[in-house]
Scaffold this active site. Structure first.
Site, PDB file in Angstrom:
ATOM      1  CE  LYS A  66      -4.103   1.972   0.548  1.00 26.79           C
ATOM      2  NZ  LYS A  66      -3.782   2.724  -0.684  1.00 26.79           N
ATOM      3  CE  LYS A  90       3.685   6.928   6.494  1.00 28.57           C
ATOM      4  NZ  LYS A  90       3.568   7.882   5.379  1.00 28.57           N
ATOM      5  CE  LYS A 102       4.632   7.532  -1.503  1.00 29.32           C
ATOM      6  NZ  LYS A 102       3.911   7.955  -0.280  1.00 29.32           N
ATOM      7  CB  THR A 186      -2.594  13.160   5.383  1.00 27.47           C
ATOM      8  OG1 THR A 186      -2.863  12.087   4.471  1.00 27.47           O
ATOM      9  CG2 THR A 186      -1.166  13.058   5.853  1.00 27.47           C
ATOM     10  CG  ASN A 216      -4.309  16.181   0.431  1.00 33.20           C
ATOM     11  OD1 ASN A 216      -4.117  15.971   1.641  1.00 33.20           O
ATOM     12  ND2 ASN A 216      -5.320  15.643  -0.199  1.00 33.20           N
ATOM     13  CB  SER A 344      -5.787   4.803   1.739  1.00 31.79           C
ATOM     14  OG  SER A 344      -5.620   5.887   0.864  1.00 31.79           O
TER      15      SER A 344
END
Ligand code: NAD
Length: 405
Positions: A66, A90, A102, A186, A216, A344
């Protein structure tokens, strides 16, 4: 040092606090799979241009890979590898059933028309789709990737595979299977972590806050801290920072930037250089742009009481030591900015179950999770007599070790 070398240095420093098996350390030091692709795009003038794209699948020990996809002129395999590594840690810190990955493309999206951007985004999926999927690898947005881009990618993926679950990409628009609350997640998650740790960090009830970056993450963080009565005394973008000691209304400065294309000319304050900006005196400094911003070069001049890392990798290991010696606490990225991947994951879960949760429900679940994990890491830091970054790494490594064994 590139970002991945910094990430490995963080791993070594954490494993000095509590013994970690060499086999686990070796596995965490290498990605399970790395892919570099070239993506041909027909530009608006008819010429073809090749772009370089990446996906690093760092660890699937705790679940499907992810992590976001970054569009940036400096994106390269080292940066994407570091970001994938941090995603593994994380997701483990957050306790969600996901591994780490990523992606990226070396591109400045401002140089592309909307049509070119869409063809490039669909091109990335054409190259990568065999290694993606709800049970394999679930990408999301990152720097310069938007819900619209995630929507194009999700559409391309379902065309190529026939998969209609919409669960392969997160951060999608609401009418394409997106989750309520994902856009602000976030920044909001970071705020919940701040609330949980405010007393531990010995910060005042109302803080003077400096935020680097107003995309964002930074933009939402500014709005949320402002709404809760904190004073935003500085905010910046890639061109410079704006300072106003009486406080900045984030909505107004954002509207000003939209109209004039820059922060210059916003009333009541002044524009300063990005290098001076990070050194402003404040209670809470929030890096929310890119990695390697607080380094051995400027850490000794940082005048905040605490740092909340909403960007990934903004503080180098050398800077960590300098801040520590100045009693400036750092709330590490793998905890502070985990709100994005948490929501997410909620989006992925809703897509797989065919559900749509309300914003109140999403935010309540986010708050409960972020505050619980923040408190657990602060308690672990106290117990191990170490800083929050090392404590967060130890918690993550222990969870990963259990999954791997
Ligand atoms: P974004 O593209 O929306 O915004 C990036 C912002 O940073 C822009 O305002 C840009 O002007 C600014 N910026 C770039 N260079 C700068 C510089 N040198 N000084 C000051 N500002 C600069 O990106 P984003 O999604 O907000 O991501 C920001 C950071 O947060 C990244 O490190 C990203 O990896 C991390 N992050 C993002 C998410 C997410 O959900 N989007 C989740 C976790 C972590």
């Amino acid at each position: 040092m590139n970002a991945f070398e910094n990430a490995l240095a963080q791993l070594a420093r954490a494993s000095a606090v509590r013994t970690v098996s060499p086999a686990i350390l070796a596995r965490l030091s290498k990605a399970e799979r790395e892919i570099t692709v070239s993506i041909p795009v027909t530009m608006d003038d008819g010429a073809e241009r090749l772009f370089e794209g990446y996906r690093v699948q760092h660890s699937s020990a705790r679940g499907p890979y992810k992590g976001g996809i970054r569009y940036h002129p400096h994106a390269d395999i080292f940066e994407v590898r570091a970001l994938a590594f941090w995603m593994t840690l994380k997701c483990a810190v957050a306790g969600i059933p996901m591994g780490g990955g990523k992606g990226g493309i070396t591109v400045d999206p401002r140089d592309l028309s909307k049509g070119e951007l869409e063809r490039l985004s669909r091109g990335w999926v054409k190259r990568m789709y065999p290694i993606l999927g709800p049970k394999q690898d679930v990408p999301a947005p990152d720097v310069n990737t938007t819900p619209e881009i995630m929507g194009w990618m999700a559409d391309e993926y379902s065309k190529l595979t026939g998969d209609m679950t919409n669960a392969t990409f997160t951060g999608k628009p609401l009418d394409k299977g997106g989750s309520e609350g994902r856009g602000a997640a976030t920044g909001l998650g970071g705020f919940y972590v701040f609330e949980a740790l405010r007393e531990y960090l010995e910060l005042p009830e109302k803080c003077r806050v400096v935020i680097q970056g107003m995309g964002n993450v930074g933009g939402n963080a500014a709005r949320i801290f402002h709404e809760h009565g904190h004073t935003i005394i500085g905010i910046s973008d890639s061109a410079g920072g704006f300072v106003r000691m009486q406080g900045i209304d984030p909505a107004k400065i954002e509207a000003h930037k939209k109209e004039h294309g820059s922060l210059a000319g916003f009333p009541g304050g002044e524009v300063i250089d990005n290098s001076d900006f990070l050194e402003l005196e404040c209670d809470l400094l929030i890096p929310a742009a890119l990695e390697n911003q607080i380094t051995g070069d400027n850490a000794s001049r940082i005048k905040t009481r605490a740092v909340l890392e909403l960007a990934n990798g903004p503080t180098t290991p050398e800077a960590d030591d300098i801040l520590f010696s100045k009693h400036i606490a750092v709330v590490p990225d793998i905890l502070a900015n985990a709100g994005g991947v948490v929501v997410s994951t909620f989006e992925w879960e809703q897509n797989l179950k065919g559900e749509h949760w309300t914003e109140e429900d999403v935010n309540a679940r986010l708050k409960e999770l972020m505050q619980r994990e923040a408190a657990a890491i602060a308690a672990r830091a106290k117990e191990l007599k170490t800083d929050l970054r090392r404590a967060a790494f130890i918690v993550a490594i222990e969870r990963l070790e259990k999954a791997m064994v």
